[in-house]
Write a protein that holds these residues in place. Sequence first.
Motif, PDB file in Angstrom:
ATOM      1  N   THR A   1    -122.472-143.248 -31.007  1.00  3.78           N
ATOM      2  CA  THR A   1    -123.774-143.153 -30.348  1.00  3.78           C
ATOM      3  C   THR A   1    -124.174-144.538 -29.861  1.00  3.78           C
ATOM      4  O   THR A   1    -124.289-145.474 -30.658  1.00  3.78           O
TER       5      THR A   1
ATOM      6  N   THR B   1    -127.037-146.748 -27.930  1.00  4.45           N
ATOM      7  CA  THR B   1    -128.469-146.740 -27.630  1.00  4.45           C
ATOM      8  C   THR B   1    -128.814-148.039 -26.923  1.00  4.45           C
ATOM      9  O   THR B   1    -128.534-149.120 -27.439  1.00  4.45           O
ATOM     10  N   ASP B   2    -129.420-147.896 -25.709  1.00  4.17           N
ATOM     11  CA  ASP B   2    -129.779-149.119 -24.994  1.00  4.17           C
ATOM     12  C   ASP B   2    -131.188-149.549 -25.376  1.00  4.17           C
ATOM     13  O   ASP B   2    -131.842-148.930 -26.230  1.00  4.17           O
TER      14      ASP B   2
ATOM     15  N   GLY C   1    -133.981-147.153 -25.400  1.00  6.04           N
ATOM     16  CA  GLY C   1    -133.938-146.042 -26.338  1.00  6.04           C
ATOM     17  C   GLY C   1    -133.124-144.861 -25.856  1.00  6.04           C
ATOM     18  O   GLY C   1    -133.046-143.839 -26.541  1.00  6.04           O
ATOM     19  N   ASP C   2    -132.542-144.986 -24.656  1.00  2.00           N
ATOM     20  CA  ASP C   2    -131.681-143.917 -24.182  1.00  2.00           C
ATOM     21  C   ASP C   2    -130.377-143.933 -24.988  1.00  2.00           C
ATOM     22  O   ASP C   2    -129.895-144.991 -25.406  1.00  2.00           O
ATOM     23  N   THR C   3    -129.824-142.777 -25.172  1.00  2.00           N
ATOM     24  CA  THR C   3    -128.596-142.678 -25.956  1.00  2.00           C
ATOM     25  C   THR C   3    -127.511-141.959 -25.166  1.00  2.00           C
ATOM     26  O   THR C   3    -127.789-141.089 -24.346  1.00  2.00           O
TER      27      THR C   3
END
Length: 773
Positions: A368, A370-371, A374-376
Amino acid sequence: TNRVILCHQNTTNQGFTRTSGSIFGNIQTTVDGTGSPNTTDRVEFPLGDDIMNYRPFAITFNTPNTLAADPVLVATYNETNAGGINGLPISAVDELNNPFEIGRYATDFHWEVTANPTVTPSINYDVEYRAAGFANFVDEDIEKTRAIRRQDGNPNNFWIKVANGPADNDNFAVSATEPVLVARSAVGAINADGVLFAIGLENNLAGTDPAAITLNAGNSEVIDLSAVFDGGSQNSTAPTYTYTVTNGDAGVATGATAGDDLTVTGVAAGTSTVTVQATDSFGAVATATVAVTVNAAFVAGDALEDVTVNDGTADQTVDGSGTTTGGTAPVTYAVATSDAAVATATVDAAGEITLTYVGVGTATITLTATDAEGDTVVSTFDVTVNAALATAGALANVTVVEGADVAVDASTEFSGGTVATDYAFSVESADPLVATATNTDANVTVTGVAPYVITGGVVTADTAPVTITVTATDDLGATGTSTFTADVNPVAGNVDGSGGPTEVGASLTLDAFVGLQTLTAKQTLAADFNNSGTVNAFDAALIFDAFVNGKTELVEFPAATIAYGELSHDGNFVSVPVQVTGTAGETRALSFTTTIDPAYAKVVGIESMLGDGWIVRSATKEDGSVALAAAGYGSLSADGTVAVLTLELVGDAPSFNLRAEGAVNDNPVVNIDELEVVELPETFALNGNYPNPFNASTTISFDLPQAAEVEIEVYDLIGRRVMSIPSQAMQAGAKRSIHVDADRLASGSYFYRVIAKMDNKTIVETDRMMLVK
């Protein structure tokens, strides 16, 4: 309308004396317009709010005598919003000539003044009003406050300054919450409709550019505009604004408001701005601009390939940094496994996954990413751990004949590993000079090359078994090895290392038989041409025949055997012929062995009587052993003599039996009839009989100087012949004997006569014996 009417006399006599309090309502007074020129006439209305905060309104007519009549003025304090925004903002300058704007007014209260008849616009007057207990004024600047007015009757009427220049404004503050506004030399009509007066406040509506934002395309971020804009409408509650949004590049980012929330939405990668204009209830505006950086949407990048390994494989790494594109840095990673009994995983800050393989099976690894927004992005791949490539160790050692092949099937030798169809096989010989190995897939072919170590053209040793290594490689490059040995045997008859049957090989075989040569184990195997389990002269004959005639078979079991011929004497030397009897013409191999007791005779030698076409080997040893072997295709002499054994008699031993073994071709080795070897007497002598007297039988002894036909006759005392023993051939020698069985005779004395018929003479001797029953 209820009102308080004051009897205004002049500036010093307002018609009331105030000690405290105020009037919350309407106050009426009449201004005397007939006064002397230039007489200032101040009219004060002691107004206040409903909680007795003193908020008077005063107007001073600078030239009251110019009034057309004595106008009746009514002043009212209202705790309502005067309303209307036309004319705002109003430009002004402060006492330092710095420009500012009046963009709002106190909205909780205002004053209204009516005049009847109308005070015309030409009338010059000063206005003064104060607002005790004006709590919202605490943050205002009295120097940037102005008295403003508008005509009542229509809220769209324009607000204007009561006085124009900074010199005409003498505002001051009694306290932080009690401003006093003084506007001098005001002009403007006051009529029966009324004029509204308010405390004009500086336009303090301001916007602060929010911090730049970075977001991904398709994402939105909300900015609280109540924290961006401040000031504006004067209220006892927070001001409200209306917003207008201008997008710098709507292809990159857009903005939209809902209430005090600005929602910025990323459209496509790039940079842009979103500008918001806030307008308060008076129409004052302020702007704020947010810089927007839009990154490409944070989406899946390269797929992670499934991993297949064998059990026992060391930790490996997988680069997971390419599983995403776009997004906003930094990107953080987390990893999980579906089955920790198969594989575990960790990931570092750069997205490098470390896989630890635990056991056989399949596990799904989930990465996973996550940038910063907060996008995954979730990526998965399977890890399959197969059983380790194992070796059964079941390949059997092989024996291969030189020049021949042996097939070895390695298809079931290996298990485990990772293969789509089959392993890749390879094979290697530790010594290709002894045996080579090739393979087609799992089928291994071992070819024998050299059974012997040859030095100087002579076999010095057998080659040792060669290790053959079979390697199986799976699809992952994992390897397993299994070994077996290949022992190279010579072809039948290759005794000398030449590669096949030769005359030398036949000779070496005979040498080995007679004890002149010690063969190696493999030479012995090659010498045993007929695989009988023993090496003999017949093997040499087969080897020789295969070399000369290309044959591998000879006449088996001929009706022939080895025997002694008639021995001859020459003093102490005895010559013993060794002969082939029977169908001698089929003889292709023969052997003869004997041992002479050195106490009786010394072996002088054994001489071959065989001619061309024969390989003959003989050996004599100090222990008296004698061996002779021959192989070939030549002819034999007429009497079948193949060799003559010469002995020298020693000591005074009168005789001994010569024992021997022999064989022809592949006939079994048999004992040769014993031959008695004796020292020859010079003359014939009758030695008597023993025992004497005797019961039933006795033995008559005599010396024979040469071979003879010997018979015995028995006579009673009156000369009658009562018994005759037929003639029998006897070899020359001392103490020759003939057994006499007299069981049929009666007891008594008898004469016996020995008749020896020699080549050149006959000898007759007589003696006496006694039979006692």
